[in-house]
Design a protein around this motif. Structure first.
Motif, mmCIF file in Angstrom:
data_model
loop_
_atom_site.group_PDB
_atom_site.id
_atom_site.type_symbol
_atom_site.label_atom_id
_atom_site.label_comp_id
_atom_site.label_asym_id
_atom_site.label_seq_id
_atom_site.Cartn_x
_atom_site.Cartn_y
_atom_site.Cartn_z
ATOM 1 N N ARG A 1 -5.088 5.841 5.204
ATOM 2 C CA ARG A 1 -6.225 4.941 5.046
ATOM 3 C C ARG A 1 -6.763 4.528 6.405
ATOM 4 N NH1 ARG A 1 -6.950 -0.335 5.501
ATOM 5 N NH2 ARG A 1 -4.745 -0.894 5.666
ATOM 6 N N LYS A 2 -8.096 4.510 6.511
ATOM 7 C CA LYS A 2 -8.743 4.027 7.732
ATOM 8 C C LYS A 2 -8.431 2.547 7.932
ATOM 9 C CE LYS A 2 -11.704 4.009 11.201
ATOM 10 N NZ LYS A 2 -11.538 2.599 11.590
ATOM 11 N N GLU B 1 0.833 -1.194 0.000
ATOM 12 C CA GLU B 1 0.000 0.000 0.000
ATOM 13 C C GLU B 1 0.871 1.250 0.000
ATOM 14 O OE1 GLU B 1 -3.663 -1.955 2.584
ATOM 15 O OE2 GLU B 1 -2.640 -0.153 3.265
ATOM 16 N N VAL C 1 -10.621 7.444 3.653
ATOM 17 C CA VAL C 1 -9.295 8.072 3.641
ATOM 18 C C VAL C 1 -9.391 9.436 4.322
ATOM 19 C CG1 VAL C 1 -7.493 9.079 2.172
ATOM 20 C CG2 VAL C 1 -8.502 6.855 1.586
ATOM 21 N N LEU D 1 0.457 5.703 -0.335
ATOM 22 C CA LEU D 1 -0.282 6.936 -0.516
ATOM 23 C C LEU D 1 0.735 8.048 -0.715
ATOM 24 C CD1 LEU D 1 -1.890 5.092 1.766
ATOM 25 C CD2 LEU D 1 -3.456 7.031 1.685
ATOM 26 N N LEU E 1 -9.456 1.915 -3.528
ATOM 27 C CA LEU E 1 -9.963 3.085 -2.827
ATOM 28 C C LEU E 1 -11.459 2.976 -2.522
ATOM 29 C CD1 LEU E 1 -9.719 5.962 -1.732
ATOM 30 C CD2 LEU E 1 -9.959 6.799 -4.097
ATOM 31 N N TRP F 1 -13.372 -0.033 8.277
ATOM 32 C CA TRP F 1 -12.396 0.639 7.415
ATOM 33 C C TRP F 1 -13.066 1.500 6.351
ATOM 34 C CZ3 TRP F 1 -13.075 -4.584 8.023
ATOM 35 C CH2 TRP F 1 -13.758 -5.233 7.006
ATOM 36 N N ILE G 1 -3.247 6.937 -4.662
ATOM 37 C CA ILE G 1 -3.298 5.686 -3.906
ATOM 38 C C ILE G 1 -2.947 4.506 -4.787
ATOM 39 C CG2 ILE G 1 -4.948 4.097 -2.828
ATOM 40 C CD1 ILE G 1 -6.298 6.783 -1.810
ATOM 41 N N TYR H 1 -12.487 1.884 1.042
ATOM 42 C CA TYR H 1 -11.884 2.434 2.259
ATOM 43 C C TYR H 1 -12.193 3.910 2.461
ATOM 44 C CZ TYR H 1 -9.051 -1.774 2.585
ATOM 45 O OH TYR H 1 -8.627 -3.074 2.705
ATOM 46 N N SER I 1 -16.306 5.546 2.343
ATOM 47 C CA SER I 1 -16.583 4.843 1.091
ATOM 48 C C SER I 1 -17.976 4.244 1.009
ATOM 49 C CB SER I 1 -15.544 3.733 0.877
ATOM 50 O OG SER I 1 -15.670 2.746 1.886
#
Length: 129
Positions: A98-99, A2, A34, A4, A29, A104, A24, A32, A53
């Motif tokens: 990212r959560k 991952e 963000v 970012l 995406l 998430w 990302i 999730y 999301s």
């Protein structure tokens, strides 16, 4: 892996606008939430905005309300932070993240930094005349 990557920072005059991008890779995406965070020298990292999301919605902390707008384009794997009417203040580094588990897909109340992972390297924003 991952990743970012934040871009778009720089020097802007007080009252000006700036748009930051968070590109990302390594995860999808659309699944999730963000968040965007800022950290000034000597201060803790604070959340300013988040895009969830499911459903797609936006959340702003008290420090982000009124002058920040967060948005996402899932098919392009990018999240934006548009900042308007920036006040003169200490330089800060802006990060996206990212959560993490659980939930998430959802932005947590208050945007605690510990609820996020896979942090980018940040982009610096300086508001000065």
């Amino acid at each position: 892996q991952e990743q970012l990557v934040e871009t778009g920072g720089g020097l802007v005059q007080p009252g000006g606008s700036l748009r930051l991008s968070c590109e990302i890779s390594g995860f999808t995406l659309e699944h999730y939430a963000v968040g965007w965070f800022r950290q000034a020298p000597g201060k803790e990292r604070e959340g300013v905005a988040c895009t969830s999301s499911s459903p797609i919605s936006e959340y702003y902390s008290n420090s982000g309300k009124g002058r920040f707008t967060v948005s996402r384009i899932n098919r392009e794997s990018v999240v934006y932070l548009h900042m308007d009417n920036l006040p003169s203040e200490d330089p800060a580094i802006y990060y996206c993240a990212r959560k993490t588990f659980p939930k998430w897909w959802s932005c947590p109340e208050g945007l605690p930094a510990n609820d996020f992972g896979s942090w980018g390297q940040g982009t610096q924003v300086t508001v000065s005349s």
